[in-house]
Design a protein around this motif. Structure first.
Motif, PDB file in Angstrom:
ATOM      1  N   GLU A 107     -28.988  -1.216 -17.277  1.00 54.72           N
ATOM      2  CA  GLU A 107     -29.561   0.130 -17.339  1.00 54.72           C
ATOM      3  C   GLU A 107     -29.205   0.930 -16.090  1.00 54.72           C
ATOM      4  OE1 GLU A 107     -31.149   1.790 -19.825  1.00 54.72           O
ATOM      5  OE2 GLU A 107     -30.435   0.060 -20.974  1.00 54.72           O
ATOM      6  N   ILE A 108     -29.156   0.261 -14.940  1.00 56.61           N
ATOM      7  CA  ILE A 108     -28.757   0.946 -13.702  1.00 56.61           C
ATOM      8  C   ILE A 108     -27.321   1.439 -13.822  1.00 56.61           C
ATOM      9  CG2 ILE A 108     -28.285   0.617 -11.244  1.00 56.61           C
ATOM     10  CD1 ILE A 108     -30.652  -1.368 -11.216  1.00 56.61           C
ATOM     11  N   ARG A 109     -26.442   0.610 -14.302  1.00 50.20           N
ATOM     12  CA  ARG A 109     -25.044   1.019 -14.476  1.00 50.20           C
ATOM     13  C   ARG A 109     -24.931   2.189 -15.449  1.00 50.20           C
ATOM     14  NH1 ARG A 109     -24.501  -4.645 -15.027  1.00 50.20           N
ATOM     15  NH2 ARG A 109     -23.921  -4.427 -17.228  1.00 50.20           N
ATOM     16  N   LYS A 110     -25.728   2.129 -16.508  1.00 51.87           N
ATOM     17  CA  LYS A 110     -25.713   3.201 -17.508  1.00 51.87           C
ATOM     18  C   LYS A 110     -26.196   4.518 -16.910  1.00 51.87           C
ATOM     19  CE  LYS A 110     -27.556   4.362 -22.112  1.00 51.87           C
ATOM     20  NZ  LYS A 110     -28.421   3.861 -23.220  1.00 51.87           N
ATOM     21  N   LYS A 111     -27.273   4.448 -16.113  1.00 49.15           N
ATOM     22  CA  LYS A 111     -27.787   5.654 -15.472  1.00 49.15           C
ATOM     23  C   LYS A 111     -26.734   6.276 -14.552  1.00 49.15           C
ATOM     24  CE  LYS A 111     -32.746   4.490 -15.396  1.00 49.15           C
ATOM     25  NZ  LYS A 111     -33.893   4.165 -14.498  1.00 49.15           N
ATOM     26  N   ILE A 112     -26.046   5.448 -13.797  1.00 49.50           N
ATOM     27  CA  ILE A 112     -25.031   5.957 -12.876  1.00 49.50           C
ATOM     28  C   ILE A 112     -23.928   6.661 -13.647  1.00 49.50           C
ATOM     29  CG2 ILE A 112     -23.273   5.308 -11.186  1.00 49.50           C
ATOM     30  CD1 ILE A 112     -25.140   2.993 -10.354  1.00 49.50           C
ATOM     31  N   ARG A 113     -23.465   6.048 -14.711  1.00 44.68           N
ATOM     32  CA  ARG A 113     -22.396   6.661 -15.506  1.00 44.68           C
ATOM     33  C   ARG A 113     -22.841   7.983 -16.129  1.00 44.68           C
ATOM     34  NH1 ARG A 113     -21.525   1.153 -17.091  1.00 44.68           N
ATOM     35  NH2 ARG A 113     -22.769   1.513 -18.979  1.00 44.68           N
ATOM     36  N   ASN A 114     -24.144   8.072 -16.452  1.00 47.88           N
ATOM     37  CA  ASN A 114     -24.667   9.280 -17.100  1.00 47.88           C
ATOM     38  C   ASN A 114     -25.155  10.332 -16.114  1.00 47.88           C
ATOM     39  OD1 ASN A 114     -24.169   8.140 -19.596  1.00 47.88           O
ATOM     40  ND2 ASN A 114     -26.262   7.376 -19.872  1.00 47.88           N
ATOM     41  N   GLY A 115     -25.044  10.038 -14.821  1.00 49.13           N
ATOM     42  CA  GLY A 115     -25.464  11.010 -13.827  1.00 49.13           C
ATOM     43  C   GLY A 115     -26.968  11.095 -13.643  1.00 49.13           C
ATOM     44  N   ASP A 116     -27.709  10.078 -14.092  1.00 53.43           N
ATOM     45  CA  ASP A 116     -29.165  10.032 -13.952  1.00 53.43           C
ATOM     46  C   ASP A 116     -29.507   9.377 -12.614  1.00 53.43           C
ATOM     47  OD1 ASP A 116     -31.888   9.606 -14.047  1.00 53.43           O
ATOM     48  OD2 ASP A 116     -31.867   8.530 -15.968  1.00 53.43           O
ATOM     49  N   ARG A 117     -29.915  10.182 -11.638  1.00 54.21           N
ATOM     50  CA  ARG A 117     -30.114   9.666 -10.290  1.00 54.21           C
ATOM     51  C   ARG A 117     -31.419   8.885 -10.106  1.00 54.21           C
ATOM     52  NH1 ARG A 117     -27.128  10.271  -6.401  1.00 54.21           N
ATOM     53  NH2 ARG A 117     -28.828  10.142  -4.882  1.00 54.21           N
ATOM     54  N   SER A 118     -32.174   8.699 -11.147  1.00 54.20           N
ATOM     55  CA  SER A 118     -33.392   7.903 -11.026  1.00 54.20           C
ATOM     56  C   SER A 118     -33.073   6.447 -10.691  1.00 54.20           C
ATOM     57  CB  SER A 118     -34.218   7.974 -12.317  1.00 54.20           C
ATOM     58  OG  SER A 118     -33.528   7.380 -13.401  1.00 54.20           O
ATOM     59  N   TRP A 119     -31.811   6.040 -10.880  1.00 51.66           N
ATOM     60  CA  TRP A 119     -31.420   4.662 -10.574  1.00 51.66           C
ATOM     61  C   TRP A 119     -31.607   4.326  -9.101  1.00 51.66           C
ATOM     62  CZ3 TRP A 119     -27.729   3.389  -6.984  1.00 51.66           C
ATOM     63  CH2 TRP A 119     -26.888   4.436  -6.548  1.00 51.66           C
ATOM     64  N   THR A 120     -31.572   5.335  -8.234  1.00 50.55           N
ATOM     65  CA  THR A 120     -31.647   5.059  -6.796  1.00 50.55           C
ATOM     66  C   THR A 120     -32.967   4.434  -6.389  1.00 50.55           C
ATOM     67  OG1 THR A 120     -32.400   7.320  -6.347  1.00 50.55           O
ATOM     68  CG2 THR A 120     -30.017   6.911  -6.239  1.00 50.55           C
ATOM     69  N   THR A 121     -34.002   4.587  -7.204  1.00 45.80           N
ATOM     70  CA  THR A 121     -35.292   3.963  -6.893  1.00 45.80           C
ATOM     71  C   THR A 121     -35.384   2.540  -7.435  1.00 45.80           C
ATOM     72  OG1 THR A 121     -36.358   4.841  -8.904  1.00 45.80           O
ATOM     73  CG2 THR A 121     -36.434   6.217  -6.918  1.00 45.80           C
ATOM     74  N   ASP A 122     -34.363   2.113  -8.174  1.00 47.46           N
ATOM     75  CA  ASP A 122     -34.374   0.776  -8.773  1.00 47.46           C
ATOM     76  C   ASP A 122     -33.707  -0.268  -7.889  1.00 47.46           C
ATOM     77  OD1 ASP A 122     -35.622   1.728 -11.082  1.00 47.46           O
ATOM     78  OD2 ASP A 122     -33.706   2.180 -12.064  1.00 47.46           O
ATOM     79  N   VAL A 123     -33.045   0.177  -6.812  1.00 50.19           N
ATOM     80  CA  VAL A 123     -32.319  -0.744  -5.936  1.00 50.19           C
ATOM     81  C   VAL A 123     -32.722  -0.490  -4.491  1.00 50.19           C
ATOM     82  CG1 VAL A 123     -30.343  -0.818  -7.520  1.00 50.19           C
ATOM     83  CG2 VAL A 123     -30.341   0.810  -5.628  1.00 50.19           C
ATOM     84  N   PRO A 124     -32.551  -1.463  -3.600  1.00 48.68           N
ATOM     85  CA  PRO A 124     -32.803  -1.227  -2.181  1.00 48.68           C
ATOM     86  C   PRO A 124     -31.949  -0.065  -1.682  1.00 48.68           C
ATOM     87  CG  PRO A 124     -32.571  -3.581  -2.601  1.00 48.68           C
ATOM     88  CD  PRO A 124     -32.170  -2.873  -3.860  1.00 48.68           C
TER      89      PRO A 124
END
Length: 215
Positions: free
Chosen positions: A184-201
């Motif tokens: 899901e993190i990879r998918k968010k990055i590809r889609n330009g959804d920056r909410s992924w930044t809170t999912d990783v250190p």
């Protein structure tokens, strides 16, 4: 004798759920060390090409650098022709004779355990910790009676019982209650959804952005 857990996987990328698992399991089982084992290429994911092993290793190092109890090993990266858990656990036992070894896996890996190479031997080579996640059922019907007899369900319990000498147990724990998936993190990055930044250190987020790992 020390108590040490090993957690294998692709870690593509490592995320907050992985780090939370490390801390929660270390506390529940009173571990001395917790070691991540990034796979060169996970044998059950041969149809997909993972991110460079060196990038995944670097991200794990960044994620664990401020946690003295957590570390990362290159043991599977140095032997890409032998990525199976049965070989890895055999090597660990040879290198750490006399120590109390635990092997950590998620609910998905437990579900698919009978598809692993020499899976019964894998479960006999160390203690195992199966970490549940929200929405994932833990089933026991797919394993043998002998394996079921070694399962200790710790869901709802604060601490793990002492392991008897020579006994290989399989523990089920619900100490971690976070539902984050690397896919899901990879998918968010590809889609330009920056909410992924809170999912990783934060260090991992900076590395991903600087080197455009998943773009």
């Amino acid at each position: 004798m020390i108590k040490i857990a090993f957690f294998g996987g692709s870690f593509d990328p490592v995320h907050n759920g992985h780090i939370q698992i490390a801390h929660a399991v270390s506390e529940q089982f009173a571990l001395d060390q917790f070691v991540f084992i990034p796979a060169f290429h996970a044998p059950h994911k041969l149809r997909t090409k993972p991110t460079s092993a060196y990038d995944r290793y670097a991200m794990l190092c960044l994620a664990t650098q401020d946690h003295p109890q957590l570390s990362v090993t290159k043991m599977e990266l140095e032997l890409p022709e032998r990525p199976y858990s049965v070989e890895t656990l055999s090597r660990i036992n040879e290198q750490l004779p006399g120590d109390e070894i635990y092997f950590v896996m998620g609910a998905d890996s437990w579900r698919d355990i009978t598809n692993w190479r020499e899976w019964e031997k894998v479960l006999a080579l160390s203690n195992h910790i199966v970490v549940t996640r929200p929405g994932a059922d833990i089933v026991l019907s797919h394993v043998t009676d002998e394996v079921r007899g070694r399962i200790a369900d710790l869901r709802g319990h604060a601490n793990a019982p002492e392991t008897l000498s020579g006994e290989r147990r399989i523990y089920i724990t619900d100490k971690v209650n976070i539902d984050v998936a690397a896919s899901e993190i990879r998918k968010k990055i590809r889609n330009g959804d920056r909410s992924w930044t809170t999912d990783v250190p934060v260090e991992v987020a900076n590395y991903i952005e600087k080197y455009q790992i998943y773009n």
